[in-house]
Design a protein around this motif. Sequence first.
Motif: not given
Length: 191
Positions: A7-27
């Motif tokens: 979850r922390q990693q997800l929030l970090k990526w979202l702060r950097e990129e704005g949004s993410l696809a579920i498939t991309e997160i899974s990968r």
Amino acid sequence: MLPIERRQQLLKWLREEGSLAITEISRRLNVSEMTVYRDIKPLLDEKEIIKTSGGISLAPISKMSSTTCTYCLKELNSRHPVQIITNDLKVEQLCCPHCGLLRYKDIEKDVSQIICRDFLQNSTISAKMAYYLMGTDFNLNCCQPQVLTFESIKQAEQFQKGFGGVVIRFEEAMDEIQKRMNGAGGCSCKK
């Protein structure tokens, strides 16, 4: 990787990129999409993220900023908060100078201003002009290693005489917190 770490990693990526696809997160995390959905459920429940078409993005900053630290997600501590104002005028609330320094280091090029509170006077000061006291015996039950901010070097040194620690300036404080966080034990500010 534990769910909280994902979850922390997800929030970090979202702060950097704005949004993410579920498939991309899974990968990226090398987990199933079902695991991703289980991981994001608490973030959705806490209104830190919102669902988008095929993915997720950060909730509008006003929903996050009033209750939780942008960096560690703890409830904000009104005793010694830090605010970061980005170049696009978004305001990030951080629970303490520890999280403020780490977050600033992450997004330094995007920061317009960083402000904090003088620990003794409770007045608003520029974080870049503050004096930082690290490693004191004074425990605020907040993120570790604990960092206190002072507008006056005299007051920082007086506090240091009673409670120990080392007084340093902004750039040194960023480097020191980074060094301490890269040591054994990792960041104890995470939930």
